[in-house]
Design a protein around this motif. Structure first.
Motif, mmCIF file in Angstrom:
data_model
loop_
_atom_site.group_PDB
_atom_site.id
_atom_site.type_symbol
_atom_site.label_atom_id
_atom_site.label_comp_id
_atom_site.label_asym_id
_atom_site.label_seq_id
_atom_site.Cartn_x
_atom_site.Cartn_y
_atom_site.Cartn_z
ATOM 1 N N LEU A 1 -16.630 -3.874 3.326
ATOM 2 C CA LEU A 1 -17.978 -3.418 3.669
ATOM 3 C C LEU A 1 -17.883 -2.469 4.859
ATOM 4 O O LEU A 1 -17.171 -2.744 5.821
ATOM 5 N N SER A 2 -18.616 -1.366 4.787
ATOM 6 C CA SER A 2 -18.507 -0.316 5.795
ATOM 7 C C SER A 2 -19.615 -0.380 6.835
ATOM 8 O O SER A 2 -20.737 -0.815 6.547
ATOM 9 N N CYS A 3 -19.283 0.086 8.023
ATOM 10 C CA CYS A 3 -20.252 0.146 9.113
ATOM 11 C C CYS A 3 -19.827 1.247 10.071
ATOM 12 O O CYS A 3 -18.644 1.348 10.428
ATOM 13 N N LYS B 1 -15.727 5.472 15.574
ATOM 14 C CA LYS B 1 -16.897 4.598 15.637
ATOM 15 C C LYS B 1 -17.154 3.965 14.274
ATOM 16 O O LYS B 1 -18.265 4.023 13.724
ATOM 17 N N SER B 2 -16.107 3.360 13.758
ATOM 18 C CA SER B 2 -16.159 2.722 12.451
ATOM 19 C C SER B 2 -15.707 1.276 12.580
ATOM 20 O O SER B 2 -14.771 0.959 13.330
ATOM 21 N N PHE B 3 -16.356 0.406 11.813
ATOM 22 C CA PHE B 3 -16.084 -1.037 11.940
ATOM 23 C C PHE B 3 -16.316 -1.671 10.578
ATOM 24 O O PHE B 3 -17.413 -2.132 10.272
ATOM 25 N N GLN C 1 -28.407 3.205 20.970
ATOM 26 C CA GLN C 1 -27.358 2.855 20.026
ATOM 27 C C GLN C 1 -27.939 2.669 18.629
ATOM 28 O O GLN C 1 -29.055 2.172 18.467
ATOM 29 N N THR C 2 -27.172 3.089 17.636
ATOM 30 C CA THR C 2 -27.582 2.900 16.247
ATOM 31 C C THR C 2 -26.417 2.350 15.448
ATOM 32 O O THR C 2 -25.249 2.593 15.779
ATOM 33 N N VAL C 3 -26.737 1.607 14.404
ATOM 34 C CA VAL C 3 -25.744 1.036 13.506
ATOM 35 C C VAL C 3 -26.131 1.408 12.082
ATOM 36 O O VAL C 3 -27.295 1.209 11.689
ATOM 37 N N THR C 4 -25.174 1.930 11.324
ATOM 38 C CA THR C 4 -25.450 2.403 9.968
ATOM 39 C C THR C 4 -24.550 1.699 8.962
ATOM 40 O O THR C 4 -23.330 1.694 9.108
ATOM 41 N N GLN C 5 -25.173 1.115 7.966
ATOM 42 C CA GLN C 5 -24.438 0.536 6.843
ATOM 43 C C GLN C 5 -24.839 1.327 5.605
ATOM 44 O O GLN C 5 -25.992 1.273 5.181
ATOM 45 N N SER C 6 -23.913 2.054 5.047
ATOM 46 C CA SER C 6 -24.231 3.015 3.988
ATOM 47 C C SER C 6 -24.207 2.415 2.597
ATOM 48 O O SER C 6 -24.518 3.101 1.613
#
Lengths: 114, 115
Positions: free
Chosen positions: B21-23, B73-75, B2-7
């Protein structure tokens, strides 16, 4: 309730030395996890202890080891320190029988390796 | 894995305004938790809000709410009526629903609140 406590707050070590960080979990918690947070990064999982045994481990070398005591407190040991080990080390605790999302973090230990 | 990305490395908002805030995350699991944590200069990681993937309703905690889009897959995290005390690093995190699995964190977004 004191929550999760960690000691020391700050620590400065020299390359090649060894360091021990300590964590006392929140009252009623018996599972302790350690995370490394490098500057400008999110925390990365090191390992987790339950019933005095390492249960899960992240992608960290064997230089990182730990221990959990009968009172559920835990130690993180790092041998042969590298400059790249400089980071904030966070301890988190949770009750094994509790809600799956429950996890409480301590304030961390800031380790600087020179 | 699993990976989590905050751009968004940094964001700023005027006091009393709203900021999002995006994730995004990647997982093959169907059941999991998503979290937003706040880390002020005191370094204490504080849970802001959580979302269970099986719940369609978006979580809300006072001025904090999420927009959870499971298929995408957006939070994202929305902070309404921003206050000076909201200034901090915000981390998006994921963990599987079952077992004692660890949290997987994004790199964080530094939020500044302008008076």
């Amino acid at each position: 309730d004191a929550g999760v406590t960690q000691s020391p707050t700050h620590l400065i070590k020299t390359r090649g030395q060894q360091v021990t960080l300590r964590c006392s979990p929140k009252s009623g918690h018996d599972t302790v996890s350690w995370y490394q947070q490098a500057l400008g990064q999110g925390p990365q999982f090191i390992f987790q202890y339950y019933e005095e045994e390492e249960r899960q481990r992240g992608n960290f070398p064997d230089r990182f080891s730990g221990h959990q005591f009968p009172n559920y407190s835990s130690e993180l040991n790092v041998n042969a320190l590298l400059l790249g080990d400089s980071a904030l080390y966070l301890c988190a605790s949770r009750p094994t029988g509790g809600l799956s999302y429950e996890q409480y973090f301590g304030p961390g230990t800031r380790l600087t390796v020179t | 894995a699993q990976t989590v990305t905050q751009s968004q490395p940094e964001m700023s908002v005027q006091e009393a305004e709203t900021v999002t805030l995006s994730c995004t995350y990647d997982t093959s699991e169907s059941d999991y938790y998503l979290f937003w944590y706040k880390q002020p200069p005191s370094r204490q990681m504080i849970l802001v809000i959580r979302q269970e993937a099986y719940k369609q309703q978006n979580a809300t905690e006072n001025r904090f709410s999420v927009n959870f889009q499971k298929a995408a897959k957006s939070f994202s995290l929305k902070i309404s009526d921003s206050q000076l005390g909201d200034a901090a690093m915000y981390f998006c995190a994921y963990r599987t629903y079952s077992g004692n699995t660890p949290l997987v964190f994004g790199k964080g977004t530094r939020l500044s609140v302008i008076a």
